[in-house]
Design a protein around this motif. Structure first.
Motif, PDB file in Angstrom:
ATOM      1  N   UNK A 455       0.850  -1.192   0.000  1.00 36.56           N
ATOM      2  CA  UNK A 455       0.000   0.000   0.000  1.00 36.56           C
ATOM      3  C   UNK A 455       0.883   1.238   0.000  1.00 36.56           C
ATOM      4  N   UNK A 456       0.448   2.282  -0.702  1.00 34.69           N
ATOM      5  CA  UNK A 456       1.232   3.520  -0.781  1.00 34.69           C
ATOM      6  C   UNK A 456       0.288   4.717  -0.709  1.00 34.69           C
ATOM      7  N   UNK A 457      -0.258   4.957   0.479  1.00 29.61           N
ATOM      8  CA  UNK A 457      -1.246   6.023   0.647  1.00 29.61           C
ATOM      9  C   UNK A 457      -0.731   7.216   1.440  1.00 29.61           C
ATOM     10  N   UNK A 458       0.554   7.206   1.814  1.00 32.76           N
ATOM     11  CA  UNK A 458       1.104   8.354   2.523  1.00 32.76           C
ATOM     12  C   UNK A 458       1.136   9.610   1.681  1.00 32.76           C
ATOM     13  N   UNK A 459       0.854   9.465   0.391  1.00 38.31           N
ATOM     14  CA  UNK A 459       0.821  10.608  -0.538  1.00 38.31           C
ATOM     15  C   UNK A 459      -0.515  11.335  -0.527  1.00 38.31           C
ATOM     16  N   UNK A 460      -1.432  10.947   0.355  1.00 34.24           N
ATOM     17  CA  UNK A 460      -2.790  11.485   0.236  1.00 34.24           C
ATOM     18  C   UNK A 460      -2.891  13.008   0.362  1.00 34.24           C
ATOM     19  N   UNK A 461      -1.976  13.729   1.073  1.00 32.67           N
ATOM     20  CA  UNK A 461      -2.113  15.193   1.054  1.00 32.67           C
ATOM     21  C   UNK A 461      -2.004  15.779  -0.350  1.00 32.67           C
ATOM     22  N   UNK A 462      -1.041  15.276  -1.137  1.00 28.15           N
ATOM     23  CA  UNK A 462      -0.914  15.768  -2.515  1.00 28.15           C
ATOM     24  C   UNK A 462      -2.119  15.354  -3.342  1.00 28.15           C
ATOM     25  N   UNK A 463      -2.618  14.144  -3.124  1.00 30.65           N
ATOM     26  CA  UNK A 463      -3.819  13.688  -3.819  1.00 30.65           C
ATOM     27  C   UNK A 463      -5.012  14.581  -3.498  1.00 30.65           C
ATOM     28  N   UNK A 464      -5.123  15.015  -2.259  1.00 27.82           N
ATOM     29  CA  UNK A 464      -6.209  15.939  -1.899  1.00 27.82           C
ATOM     30  C   UNK A 464      -6.153  17.204  -2.740  1.00 27.82           C
ATOM     31  N   UNK A 465      -4.951  17.719  -2.941  1.00 21.13           N
ATOM     32  CA  UNK A 465      -4.796  18.978  -3.683  1.00 21.13           C
ATOM     33  C   UNK A 465      -4.969  18.779  -5.184  1.00 21.13           C
ATOM     34  N   UNK A 466      -4.402  17.703  -5.723  1.00 24.92           N
ATOM     35  CA  UNK A 466      -4.466  17.519  -7.177  1.00 24.92           C
ATOM     36  C   UNK A 466      -5.821  16.979  -7.614  1.00 24.92           C
ATOM     37  N   UNK A 467      -6.290  15.915  -6.973  1.00 21.71           N
ATOM     38  CA  UNK A 467      -7.536  15.285  -7.413  1.00 21.71           C
ATOM     39  C   UNK A 467      -8.762  16.050  -6.928  1.00 21.71           C
ATOM     40  N   UNK A 468      -8.861  16.258  -5.633  1.00 21.85           N
ATOM     41  CA  UNK A 468     -10.100  16.803  -5.083  1.00 21.85           C
ATOM     42  C   UNK A 468     -10.262  18.295  -5.320  1.00 21.85           C
ATOM     43  N   UNK A 470      -8.376  20.159  -7.820  1.00 15.33           N
ATOM     44  CA  UNK A 470      -8.073  20.638  -9.173  1.00 15.33           C
ATOM     45  C   UNK A 470      -8.588  19.758 -10.306  1.00 15.33           C
ATOM     46  N   UNK A 471      -8.470  18.431 -10.198  1.00 23.62           N
ATOM     47  CA  UNK A 471      -8.572  17.590 -11.386  1.00 23.62           C
ATOM     48  C   UNK A 471      -9.813  16.718 -11.491  1.00 23.62           C
ATOM     49  N   UNK A 472     -10.556  16.538 -10.454  1.00 20.78           N
ATOM     50  CA  UNK A 472     -11.613  15.519 -10.493  1.00 20.78           C
ATOM     51  C   UNK A 472     -12.619  15.820 -11.605  1.00 20.78           C
ATOM     52  N   UNK A 473     -12.997  14.768 -12.356  1.00 21.92           N
ATOM     53  CA  UNK A 473     -13.954  14.912 -13.452  1.00 21.92           C
ATOM     54  C   UNK A 473     -15.211  14.077 -13.251  1.00 21.92           C
ATOM     55  N   UNK A 474     -15.219  13.180 -12.267  1.00 21.60           N
ATOM     56  CA  UNK A 474     -16.343  12.267 -12.103  1.00 21.60           C
ATOM     57  C   UNK A 474     -17.294  12.702 -10.990  1.00 21.60           C
ATOM     58  N   UNK A 475     -17.256  13.962 -10.635  1.00 20.83           N
ATOM     59  CA  UNK A 475     -18.138  14.457  -9.582  1.00 20.83           C
ATOM     60  C   UNK A 475     -17.611  15.763  -9.037  1.00 20.83           C
ATOM     61  N   UNK A 476     -18.119  16.137  -7.872  1.00 21.49           N
ATOM     62  CA  UNK A 476     -17.773  17.422  -7.270  1.00 21.49           C
ATOM     63  C   UNK A 476     -16.289  17.512  -6.915  1.00 21.49           C
ATOM     64  N   UNK A 477     -15.798  18.745  -6.971  1.00 20.74           N
ATOM     65  CA  UNK A 477     -14.483  19.047  -6.421  1.00 20.74           C
ATOM     66  C   UNK A 477     -14.668  19.755  -5.081  1.00 20.74           C
ATOM     67  N   UNK A 478     -13.558  20.017  -4.416  1.00 19.25           N
ATOM     68  CA  UNK A 478     -13.603  20.634  -3.096  1.00 19.25           C
ATOM     69  C   UNK A 478     -12.850  21.960  -3.101  1.00 19.25           C
ATOM     70  N   UNK A 479     -13.296  22.939  -2.319  1.00 19.30           N
ATOM     71  CA  UNK A 479     -12.587  24.226  -2.245  1.00 19.30           C
ATOM     72  C   UNK A 479     -11.232  24.068  -1.573  1.00 19.30           C
ATOM     73  N   UNK A 480     -10.250  24.766  -2.069  1.00 17.31           N
ATOM     74  CA  UNK A 480      -8.908  24.705  -1.510  1.00 17.31           C
ATOM     75  C   UNK A 480      -8.878  25.044  -0.013  1.00 17.31           C
ATOM     76  N   UNK A 481      -9.543  26.119   0.457  1.00 21.82           N
ATOM     77  CA  UNK A 481      -9.471  26.427   1.890  1.00 21.82           C
ATOM     78  C   UNK A 481      -9.997  25.304   2.775  1.00 21.82           C
ATOM     79  N   UNK A 482     -11.019  24.604   2.318  1.00 20.19           N
ATOM     80  CA  UNK A 482     -11.578  23.505   3.098  1.00 20.19           C
ATOM     81  C   UNK A 482     -10.586  22.355   3.184  1.00 20.19           C
ATOM     82  N   UNK A 483      -9.993  22.005   2.053  1.00 23.33           N
ATOM     83  CA  UNK A 483      -9.032  20.904   2.028  1.00 23.33           C
ATOM     84  C   UNK A 483      -7.819  21.220   2.903  1.00 23.33           C
ATOM     85  N   UNK A 484      -7.311  22.430   2.833  1.00 19.01           N
ATOM     86  CA  UNK A 484      -6.162  22.812   3.658  1.00 19.01           C
ATOM     87  C   UNK A 484      -6.523  22.731   5.136  1.00 19.01           C
TER      88      UNK A 484
END
Length: 584
Positions: A455-468, A470-484
């Motif tokens: 398993x390699x999930x320690x990268x999830x902070x970057x995934x939060x910023x890139x996928x959720x 900036x990049x997600x196409x299959x549903x809602x994205x999230x505001x940057x201030x909320x994710x931070x």
């Protein structure tokens, strides 16, 4: 020119960790703390031009397993390459202290099985200069890191330390055993533990397949630990448990918090067995209701599926128990791949049965073709089920086994497959989104430092910023201030680290600077950088301009600076006082 402060970060777009809208500001730092935020005339001994960059607090990862790595390494990869500036280790009731000299092997075997850290790595890497938990912390306090570290006192080592083989065999604890274990927890809290952790899931087994010593420990044993925290007046409880009976399980959690008067967090995942439950919404609702009633309970959730990597360099692959494959397993890698390309060996392996190894709970996933994917690079963690190995094989008119075999031989045998263990029952990350947004949750479960070959999930902070964000196409994205906020102040608050996670005067000067549009997450890859040349999965990121810990730049442009300001943090930390509000 007079230097008023140590460092000024100039003209950045500040996302301060509170969830507030971004604003442009300078940040002045002295003595490892933020001293001013706003349009500043102060001059720094060092200045960073942050024009055009996002500036956030450093991220706080509350669920890691760096307990061994911190004894031999200074850079805590992969977390430090993903903006993490503080980690909490010792989760899930496993660790290396306390430990008597004649029980080293017992704890190594447990960590090898539960967290998939290779046995030779732990044998060669651990210095074992401690016996008690305070001695372990004292040893760590002599070391320097590229981030701050904190530690829970873990249940399994405490149990084995007091009860010996009886503890490992999960015998009931006697009143005398409970008293000794409680004493150890109180001693650990006085020395600087963050709280205690435990595991009650059948998923967690030692290398020989036996359940972890804390599995199914009686309630009076858990309560002894909880009351030790109450006596200490500080700390949090962390556990993973099976949700086979959600009402009964949550009632136990509630009783622990009610008696201990201390916060608790529990791992929560969508799925059908073990710590996963299809009733995760109920658990989240119960957690929010308990917190509102003054019993703080949070469910730790992950921002994506927990996905197991399959490949020829890794712990698991689709053919890892086939007789003909096992015969090749010890060959040098290139020689093994050469033989696997031979048509007669391919035919033989594809014709053989592949019963999963009962000692490896995750082994059953090796042939879950309907939730297995070619991850790609850049990695796509939200592929439709129509892209699964099963669906692709059907379209190609081949068996899933044939397709998996051929795909894993690509890229010189280093092509890895990805099978979703949880949070992906319906083929999207909508459940993860609902979990993250719920008032009863907090981000966690990245497991940095563990699951080296699966398993390699320690990268999830970057995934939060890139996928959720900036990049997600299959549903809602999230505001940057909320994710931070979720990655910094919310996680810091969950474990009592009130001195970090925000950009405001008085707070610890842990920062990230990055260009959101340039942030890039690479696919997981294998590195042989552990003691004895041990292998592990790592995942790189590009786009972090700088990561700052205690006012010192530990990474610049993704390259380590060599500075190691990170230290052991002993116990919960109070919020800063005596500072005026930021100038906005």
């Amino acid at each position: 020119m007079t230097h008023d402060v140590d460092l000024v970060v100039r003209s950045g777009r500040v996302v301060d960790g509170t969830g507030a809208e971004p604003f442009d500001a300078d940040i002045a730092i002295s003595g490892g703390c933020i001293v001013a935020v706003g349009t500043l005339s102060a001059h720094g001994r060092e200045e960073i031009d942050a024009q055009g960059l996002i500036v956030t607090p450093g991220f706080v990862d509350i669920h890691t397993h760096y307990d061994g790595q911190v004894t031999w390494a200074e850079r805590l990869l992969p977390s430090s390459s993903h903006g993490v500036t503080t980690v909490v280790m010792g989760n899930c009731g496993v660790g290396f202290a306390p430990c008597r000299p004649d029980r080293h092997e017992m704890l190594i075997s447990l960590m090898e099985g539960v967290e998939d850290i290779p046995h030779p790595v732990l044998v060669d890497g651990l210095p074992w200069t401690w016996e008690t938990f305070p001695q372990y912390l004292d040893f760590l306090a002599t070391r320097c890191y590229d981030m701050d570290i904190c530690a829970y006192v873990p249940h399994a080592p405490v149990r084995v330390h007091v009860m010996g083989q009886r503890g490992a065999d999960r015998a009931p604890a006697t009143p005398a055993d409970l008293e000794q274990m409680a004493d150890i927890v109180r001693e650990a809290m006085a020395a600087g533990a963050m709280g205690f952790s435990t595991s009650r899931t059948f998923f967690h087994r030692s290398a020989d397949g036996k359940p972890t010593p804390s599995f199914e420990a009686a309630e009076d044993e858990l309560m002894a630990f909880a009351l030790a925290l109450r006596a200490s007046g500080k700390g949090v409880m962390q556990l993973i448990t099976d949700f086979d009976d959600p009402e009964r399980t949550f009632a136990l959690l509630r009783r622990l918090v009610q008696r201990a008067r201390r916060p608790l967090s529990v791992s929560l995942l969508e799925g059908t067995y073990g710590p996963m439950t299809m009733r995760w919404r109920d658990v989240l609702d119960w957690a929010a209701e308990a917190t509102a009633a003054g019993l703080p309970i949070r469910a730790q959730v992950l921002s994506r599926a927990i996905g197991v990597m399959l490949g020829h360099e890794l712990t698991l692959n689709t053919f890892y128990t086939c007789d003909s494959y096992v015969k090749l397993a010890q060959l040098p890698f290139d020689e093994k791949i050469r033989d696997l390309r031979r048509p007669e060996i391919r035919a033989r392996i594809l014709a053989e049965s592949a019963d999963p190894d009962p000692a490896i709970v995750l082994g059953r996933l090796a042939r879950q073709f309907d939730h297995m994917f070619l991850l790609g690079d850049p990695p796509d963690y939200e592929q439709p089920l129509a892209q699964s190995i099963a669906a692709r094989a059907q379209r190609l008119g081949v068996t899933p086994e044939e397709l998996a075999y051929d795909l894993m031989l690509e890229r010189d045998g280093r092509n890895n497959l990805y099978v979703t263990l949880c949070n992906y029952e319906h083929g999207s990350l909508d459940s993860s989104l609902a979990m993250m947004r719920h008032a009863g949750s907090v981000l966690g479960l990245g497991d940095g430092g563990a699951h080296c070959g699966t398993i390699c999930d320690g990268s999830y902070p970057t995934f939060m910023l890139t996928h959720w964000v900036r990049d997600r196409t299959r549903g809602e994205r999230l505001p940057l201030p909320v994710v931070v906020k979720w990655l910094s102040s919310d996680t810091a608050h969950a474990v009592g680290l009130e001195d970090r996670g925000r950009i405001a005067p008085g707070y610890k000067a842990d920062l990230n600077l990055f260009d959101l549009e340039r942030l890039h997450l690479h696919a997981p890859e294998v590195a042989h950088d552990l003691p004895s040349g041990g292998r592990r999965l790592v995942q790189r990121a590009n786009g972090y301009t700088a990561t700052i810990v205690s006012g010192k730049m530990v990474q610049q442009g993704g390259v380590p600076t060599g500075l190691l300001p990170g230290r052991l943090v002993r116990g919960p930390q109070p919020a800063p006082t005596g500072f005026s509000r930021s100038e906005r």
